[in-house]
Design a protein around this motif. Structure first.
Motif, PDB file in Angstrom:
ATOM      1  N   ASN A   1      36.162 -12.724 -38.010  1.00  0.00           N
ATOM      2  CA  ASN A   1      35.814 -14.136 -38.123  1.00  0.00           C
ATOM      3  C   ASN A   1      34.342 -14.333 -37.846  1.00  0.00           C
ATOM      4  N   ILE A   2      33.942 -15.552 -37.954  1.00  0.00           N
ATOM      5  CA  ILE A   2      32.526 -15.866 -37.856  1.00  0.00           C
ATOM      6  C   ILE A   2      31.954 -15.580 -36.475  1.00  0.00           C
ATOM      7  N   ALA A   3      32.762 -15.697 -35.431  1.00  0.00           N
ATOM      8  CA  ALA A   3      32.270 -15.469 -34.075  1.00  0.00           C
ATOM      9  C   ALA A   3      31.849 -14.019 -33.873  1.00  0.00           C
ATOM     10  N   PHE A   4      32.656 -13.089 -34.334  1.00  0.00           N
ATOM     11  CA  PHE A   4      32.375 -11.659 -34.192  1.00  0.00           C
ATOM     12  C   PHE A   4      31.054 -11.304 -34.865  1.00  0.00           C
ATOM     13  N   TYR A   5      30.913 -11.707 -36.120  1.00  0.00           N
ATOM     14  CA  TYR A   5      29.703 -11.360 -36.869  1.00  0.00           C
ATOM     15  C   TYR A   5      28.495 -12.159 -36.390  1.00  0.00           C
ATOM     16  N   PHE A   6      28.734 -13.354 -35.915  1.00  0.00           N
ATOM     17  CA  PHE A   6      27.633 -14.161 -35.392  1.00  0.00           C
ATOM     18  C   PHE A   6      27.009 -13.497 -34.172  1.00  0.00           C
ATOM     19  N   ILE A   7      27.848 -13.024 -33.257  1.00  0.00           N
ATOM     20  CA  ILE A   7      27.353 -12.373 -32.039  1.00  0.00           C
ATOM     21  C   ILE A   7      26.584 -11.092 -32.377  1.00  0.00           C
ATOM     22  N   LEU A   8      27.142 -10.273 -33.270  1.00  0.00           N
ATOM     23  CA  LEU A   8      26.466  -9.026 -33.640  1.00  0.00           C
ATOM     24  C   LEU A   8      25.171  -9.296 -34.410  1.00  0.00           C
ATOM     25  N   SER A   9      25.180 -10.289 -35.273  1.00  0.00           N
ATOM     26  CA  SER A   9      23.961 -10.638 -36.018  1.00  0.00           C
ATOM     27  C   SER A   9      22.895 -11.188 -35.083  1.00  0.00           C
ATOM     28  N   LEU A  10      23.326 -12.011 -34.117  1.00  0.00           N
ATOM     29  CA  LEU A  10      22.395 -12.547 -33.133  1.00  0.00           C
ATOM     30  C   LEU A  10      21.807 -11.416 -32.286  1.00  0.00           C
ATOM     31  N   SER A  11      22.632 -10.423 -31.973  1.00  0.00           N
ATOM     32  CA  SER A  11      22.159  -9.275 -31.203  1.00  0.00           C
ATOM     33  C   SER A  11      21.123  -8.487 -32.001  1.00  0.00           C
TER      34      SER A  11
ATOM     35  N   ILE B   1      19.080  -9.630 -34.242  1.00  0.00           N
ATOM     36  CA  ILE B   1      17.837 -10.413 -34.174  1.00  0.00           C
ATOM     37  C   ILE B   1      17.178 -10.216 -32.816  1.00  0.00           C
ATOM     38  N   GLY B   2      18.008 -10.183 -31.764  1.00  0.00           N
ATOM     39  CA  GLY B   2      17.479  -9.973 -30.419  1.00  0.00           C
ATOM     40  C   GLY B   2      16.769  -8.643 -30.284  1.00  0.00           C
ATOM     41  N   TYR B   3      17.325  -7.590 -30.870  1.00  0.00           N
ATOM     42  CA  TYR B   3      16.675  -6.278 -30.807  1.00  0.00           C
ATOM     43  C   TYR B   3      15.337  -6.279 -31.535  1.00  0.00           C
ATOM     44  N   VAL B   4      15.294  -6.927 -32.672  1.00  0.00           N
ATOM     45  CA  VAL B   4      14.037  -7.013 -33.424  1.00  0.00           C
ATOM     46  C   VAL B   4      12.985  -7.773 -32.622  1.00  0.00           C
ATOM     47  N   LEU B   5      13.391  -8.900 -32.034  1.00  0.00           N
ATOM     48  CA  LEU B   5      12.449  -9.685 -31.228  1.00  0.00           C
ATOM     49  C   LEU B   5      11.995  -8.912 -29.999  1.00  0.00           C
TER      50      LEU B   5
ATOM     51  N   ILE C   1       9.628 -13.999 -18.996  1.00  0.00           N
ATOM     52  CA  ILE C   1      10.548 -15.052 -19.434  1.00  0.00           C
ATOM     53  C   ILE C   1      11.237 -14.666 -20.736  1.00  0.00           C
ATOM     54  N   GLN C   2      10.460 -14.201 -21.692  1.00  0.00           N
ATOM     55  CA  GLN C   2      11.041 -13.807 -22.975  1.00  0.00           C
ATOM     56  C   GLN C   2      11.978 -12.609 -22.806  1.00  0.00           C
ATOM     57  N   LEU C   3      11.580 -11.665 -21.974  1.00  0.00           N
ATOM     58  CA  LEU C   3      12.419 -10.485 -21.723  1.00  0.00           C
ATOM     59  C   LEU C   3      13.768 -10.879 -21.135  1.00  0.00           C
ATOM     60  N   ILE C   4      13.733 -11.721 -20.104  1.00  0.00           N
ATOM     61  CA  ILE C   4      14.977 -12.067 -19.414  1.00  0.00           C
ATOM     62  C   ILE C   4      15.884 -12.923 -20.290  1.00  0.00           C
ATOM     63  N   ILE C   5      15.297 -13.782 -21.131  1.00  0.00           N
ATOM     64  CA  ILE C   5      16.105 -14.606 -22.034  1.00  0.00           C
ATOM     65  C   ILE C   5      16.790 -13.737 -23.081  1.00  0.00           C
ATOM     66  N   LEU C   6      16.017 -12.838 -23.705  1.00  0.00           N
ATOM     67  CA  LEU C   6      16.590 -11.979 -24.742  1.00  0.00           C
ATOM     68  C   LEU C   6      17.657 -11.047 -24.187  1.00  0.00           C
TER      69      LEU C   6
ATOM     70  N   LEU D   1      18.768   1.872 -35.383  1.00  0.00           N
ATOM     71  CA  LEU D   1      17.892   2.068 -36.538  1.00  0.00           C
ATOM     72  C   LEU D   1      16.881   0.934 -36.688  1.00  0.00           C
ATOM     73  N   SER D   2      17.239  -0.261 -36.234  1.00  0.00           N
ATOM     74  CA  SER D   2      16.330  -1.396 -36.347  1.00  0.00           C
ATOM     75  C   SER D   2      15.069  -1.210 -35.509  1.00  0.00           C
ATOM     76  N   LEU D   3      15.126  -0.307 -34.528  1.00  0.00           N
ATOM     77  CA  LEU D   3      13.992  -0.062 -33.640  1.00  0.00           C
ATOM     78  C   LEU D   3      13.137   1.120 -34.084  1.00  0.00           C
ATOM     79  N   LEU D   4      13.440   1.689 -35.256  1.00  0.00           N
ATOM     80  CA  LEU D   4      12.801   2.926 -35.684  1.00  0.00           C
ATOM     81  C   LEU D   4      11.279   2.833 -35.729  1.00  0.00           C
ATOM     82  N   PHE D   5      10.744   1.707 -36.149  1.00  0.00           N
ATOM     83  CA  PHE D   5       9.302   1.594 -36.383  1.00  0.00           C
ATOM     84  C   PHE D   5       8.553   0.881 -35.262  1.00  0.00           C
ATOM     85  N   MET D   6       9.199   0.675 -34.131  1.00  0.00           N
ATOM     86  CA  MET D   6       8.516  -0.012 -33.029  1.00  0.00           C
ATOM     87  C   MET D   6       7.775   0.985 -32.143  1.00  0.00           C
ATOM     88  N   LEU D   7       6.663   0.545 -31.569  1.00  0.00           N
ATOM     89  CA  LEU D   7       6.007   1.300 -30.501  1.00  0.00           C
ATOM     90  C   LEU D   7       6.667   0.874 -29.188  1.00  0.00           C
TER      91      LEU D   7
END
Length: 226
Positions: A8-18, A20-24, A35-40, A73-79
């Motif tokens: 359902n939408i809740a399952f995919y919403f949480i994983l999709s939000l996560s 985005i959180g990893y990218v941010l 502040i940004q660290l603790i919020i994310l 994999l989303s973190l592959l290109f980050m320093l």
């Protein structure tokens, strides 16, 4: 008692939000921005707790595993932004790539030598390290990975980071595929794999910040399995 739910939408919403959180967290957050660290981290751990406490179907567990690999994999290109250990990895790798034994060289006594300049060991890299006055502590297996990163990317820090991170992500994927086999042998719930696979601290510290405990975890699980 947690309620069983179908895709359902809740399952995919949480994983999709996560995701985005990893990218941010990986690409748009400085280690000094508390502040940004603790919020994310708070949001991601909130979603994590919800997912691991829900009574998921086998299909959702498998999809959660796929998302856990995507997170890495989303973190592959980050320093790495929460650790500066990788500068020492690069230093050791460039030494080895130029035929210099990293175990006998102390950065503080080597930086101004002609060999350092030819090996691409400049003041910028030196000043970024947190172990300038120490001999390397990293064992031969890791030194091989450092050497390969230095050989392939002799002057590109991000390139070296990507090479090292690929080893870590590979080890993490290996661990994620070993865990269900171990859980089955121990007759434990298959969903327990998500306790490790989706843990934000594990994802960020190992795949994100290039900590080679990922290899230790993999080989430990391999020994447990056998």
């Amino acid at each position: 008692m947690s309620k069983k739910f179908t895709p359902n939408i809740a399952f995919y919403f949480i994983l999709s939000l996560s995701l985005i959180g990893y990218v941010l967290l990986g690409y748009f957050t400085e280690r000094t921005n508390f502040i940004q660290l603790i919020i994310l981290f708070g949001l991601m751990f909130g979603g994590y707790v919800y997912l691991v406490s829900a009574n998921l179907t086998e299909s959702l567990i498998k999809q959660g595993i796929l998302f856990s690999i995507l997170f890495r994999l989303s973190l592959l290109f980050m320093l790495p932004n929460l650790s500066d250990d990788y500068f020492r990895f690069i230093w050791d790798g460039r030494l080895s790539a130029h035929g210099i034994n990293p175990f006998v060289v102390m950065p503080s006594s080597f930086i101004d030598s002609d060999q350092a300049i030819s090996a691409g060991l400049n003041r910028e890299l030196f000043s970024s390290m947190n172990s300038q006055g120490y001999y390397t502590i990293y064992p031969p297996v890791l030194q091989f990975i450092f050497w390969l990163s230095g050989k392939l990317f002799s002057s590109n820090i991000l390139g070296s980071v990507i090479v090292m991170r690929l080893f870590i992500i590979a080890a993490e994927i290996g661990s994620i595929f070993l865990l269900p086999l171990i859980l089955k042998k121990l007759e434990l719930p298959s969903k327990n794999i998500l306790l490790y696979a989706l843990n934000p601290l594990v994802v960020i510290e190992l795949s994100g910040n290039i900590h080679f405990e990922a290899l230790m975890v993999f080989f430990m699980l391999l020994s447990v399995y056998f």
